[in-house]
Design an enzyme around this catalytic site. Structure first.
Site, PDB file in Angstrom:
ATOM      1  N   CYS A   1       0.828  -1.222   0.000  1.00 13.72           N
ATOM      2  CA  CYS A   1       0.000   0.000   0.000  1.00 13.72           C
ATOM      3  C   CYS A   1       0.857   1.265   0.000  1.00 13.72           C
ATOM      4  CB  CYS A   1      -0.904   0.043   1.216  1.00 13.72           C
ATOM      5  SG  CYS A   1      -1.501  -1.530   1.767  1.00 13.72           S
TER       6      CYS A   1
ATOM      7  N   ASP B   1      -2.190  -2.803   8.090  1.00 12.83           N
ATOM      8  CA  ASP B   1      -3.131  -3.695   8.772  1.00 12.83           C
ATOM      9  C   ASP B   1      -3.083  -5.110   8.219  1.00 12.83           C
ATOM     10  OD1 ASP B   1      -3.775  -1.428  10.019  1.00 12.83           O
ATOM     11  OD2 ASP B   1      -5.864  -1.356   9.401  1.00 12.83           O
TER      12      ASP B   1
ATOM     13  N   SER C   1     -12.146  -4.842   9.916  1.00 17.02           N
ATOM     14  CA  SER C   1     -11.489  -4.409   8.688  1.00 17.02           C
ATOM     15  C   SER C   1     -12.577  -4.011   7.708  1.00 17.02           C
ATOM     16  CB  SER C   1     -10.704  -5.584   8.124  1.00 17.02           C
ATOM     17  OG  SER C   1     -10.574  -5.452   6.744  1.00 17.02           O
TER      18      SER C   1
END
Ligand code: FES
EC number: 4.2.1.9
Length: 566
Positions: free
Chosen positions: A57, A89, A480
């Site tokens: 990311c 995450d 999430s």
């Protein structure tokens, strides 16, 4: 000869270092990093990147920052890149690592605020890619009284394996299939190796794409920032345009506090609802609003959910990925449609120096004949938003449910209590999670976790085991953006504070009702009082370090988990 102090407002902060005689060391250092005499007259823009090599990311963000700098320099400004942290995450490995994820949002906010304020930058550009990076960046920008623009790193392209499109959630769900003996070892490895093909944020309407889309709708990033995939050429072009936009903001002294208003927050959340975004947006927008002293509440969010339909068939509950959005006109086309339907405020100012309505004027309309991703309001996936605020004797100060309607609107079952998320995986492997149960994961709140972990592993494993429509899950942790199923999180007060979730016993009856918005533990008031009198507050898991500091400072999930308020 000493130059006359500049009075132009464009360098109203940096002139303290470059123009005032009392700061010779600062000026000497700026010459030392390569600035010229000419540069000393120019406004300075801090470019904050959460780039780091260890996660897809964020791996490309330092490169994008260089394009931002080029655009800044080409606009007659000085761009100076600095880094702040990021936490992925997708790589936090259960509770131990995930504890640091939400706290990292506030560390990012604090570090960007510290550098920009301490170094007297006249403006800030944040180049960010993961879930927490974006709200962290916006919270910092909101605290700083100078122009700011956020650049989203962009969504990832899909992975492919044996004709199937894959993303990060495919890897988690493969684990559930492995536990249930529903996947061969070869296919398990094939999914893991092919889920993530390169740079970009997790590809569904998970938290990163939710925040990017809604921040664009709030007016804090350029149009299409959330729609260009990380590897699309449009992403580089967007970076190069930042300098010109920043110059307009400096000239007109438009700062994030001018852009983050009750109306623009409503625009942001309207996009979250229409696109089926992550429940984490609730936490983050409560925190962003508090950064500019707007008292946004869970009830305000429920009111938006009541009036905005869920329209987009995007993952996790739907079929399409964020990369598919660009071809249908991206987030601007969705905003235009909602604006035409009276659901978006057109008069909010944005980082282009134009209003939302002006930005949308030349955007082509959504074509409902040719695309299937976004449905018309006359034929929604759900008539109201998928995010619902539930209260009741199990969540007196609120909880947040993700109810797409696909799993139904009510669930009545018996409690299966897990003291932490790892117990869910153990119970699943032992076949102890049964249809009709409400899995209760506690000790997962902001203080008790600490850090309010995401429950992606348990929810994905439950899905992978084929129990997704047969069990519900409630927690004082969070989810999430990749989570789907009948789930209720952000239960407050959290168990560490003695909230009723701490008092649930195995076998208790629990009802989740999205029609009445109630979360009910079916025990008498007397029984609740008896259990409370026996409850003892656990010792905090950390007393020092970043998590010790977090436990002492963090507010509840219903208050956005902010850490900078008394
Ligand atoms: Fe970074 Fe998903 S782990 S966006």
């Amino acid at each position: 000869m000493i130059a006359e102090p500049q009075t132009t407002k464009l360098n109203r902060f940096s002139r303290t270092l470059t123009q005032e005689i009392s700061n010779p060391a600062a000026k000497a250092m700026l010459y030392g990093v390569g600035l010229s005499e000419d540069d000393m007259q120019k406004p300075q823009i801090g470019i904050a990147s959460t780039g780091y090599e260890g996660n897809t990311c964020n791996m490309h963000l330092n490169g994008l920052s260089v394009y931002v700098k080029q655009g800044i320099q080409a606009s007659g400004l000085v761009g100076l890149i600095f880094n702040t942290i990021g936490v992925s995450d997708g790589m936090t490995n259960g509770n131990d690592g995930m504890r640091y994820s939400l706290p990292s949002r506030d560390l990012i906010a604090d570090s960007i605020e510290s550098v920009v304020a301490a170094q007297w930058y006249d403006g800030v550009v944040t180049v960010v890619g993961c879930d927490k990076n974006m709200p962290g960046a916006i919270m910092a920008m909101a605290r700083l009284d100078r122009p700011g623009i956020m650049v989203y790193g962009g969504t990832i392209r899909s992975g492919h394996y044996k004709g199937q499109k894959l993303d990060i959630v495919s890897a988690f769900e493969a684990l559930g299939k492995k536990y249930a003996n529903n996947i061969s070892d070869e296919d398990y490895e094939g999914v893991i190796k092919n889920s993530i093909p390169g740079a970009g944020a997790c590809g569904g309407m998970y938290t990163a794409n939710t925040m990017a889309s809604s921040i664009e709708a709030m007016g804090l990033s350029l149009p299409f920032s959330s729609s260009y995939p990380a590897t699309h050429e449009g992403k580089q072009e967007e970076c190069k345009k930042i300098g010109a936009a920043m110059r307009v903001l400096l000239e007109r002294n438009i700062i994030p506090k001018d852009l983050i208003t009750r109306k623009s927050l409503e625009n942001a959340f309207t996009i979250v609802m229409a696109l089926g975004g992550s429940t984490n947006a609730v936490l983050h927008y409560l925190a962003i609003a508090r950064a500019v002293d707007i008292q946004l509440t869970l009830d305000d969010i429920q009111a938006i959910s009541d009036r905005v339909p869920f329209l987009a068939d995007l993952k996790p509950s739907g079929k399409y990925y964020m990369e598919d959005m660009l071809a249908i006109g991206g987030v601007p086309a969705v905003m235009k449609y909602l604006y035409e339907q009276g659901m978006i405020h057109g008069d909010c100012m944005t980082v282009t120096g134009k209003t939302v309505a002006e930005n949308l004027a030349d955007i082509p309309s959504l074509n409902f004949e040719t695309q299937q991703i976004v449905r018309p309001i006359s034929n929604p996936i759900k008539k109201t938003g998928h995010i619902q605020v539930l209260r009741g004797n199990l969540a007196p100060t609120g909880s947040v449910a993700k109810i797409t309607g696909k799993e139904g609107l009510q669930f009545d079952g018996t409690a299966k209590v897990c003291e932490h998320e790892g117990e869910v995986i153990d119970a699943l492997q032992k076949g102890e999670i049964l249809p009709g149960q409400v899995v209760v994961i506690r000790n997962a709140g902001p203080k008790g976790g600490p850090g309010m972990s995401e429950m992606l592993k348990p929810t994905s494993a439950i899905m992978g085991a084929g129990l997704g429509d047969k069990v519900a899950l409630i927690t004082d942790g969070r989810f999430s953006g990749g989570t789907h199923g009948f789930v209720v999180g952000h239960v407050t007060p959290e168990s560490f504070e003695g909230g009723p979730i701490a008092l649930v016993h195995n076998g208790d009856r629990i009802t989740i009702d999205a029609t009445t918005r109630e979360l009910t533990l079916h025990i008498s008031d007397e029984e609740m009082a008896q259990r409370r009198s026996e409850w003892k507050r656990p010792a905090p898991s950390f007393t020092k370090g970043v998590l010790g500091k977090y436990i002492r400072n963090v507010k509840s999930a219903s208050e956005g988990c902010v850490t900078d308020e008394a």
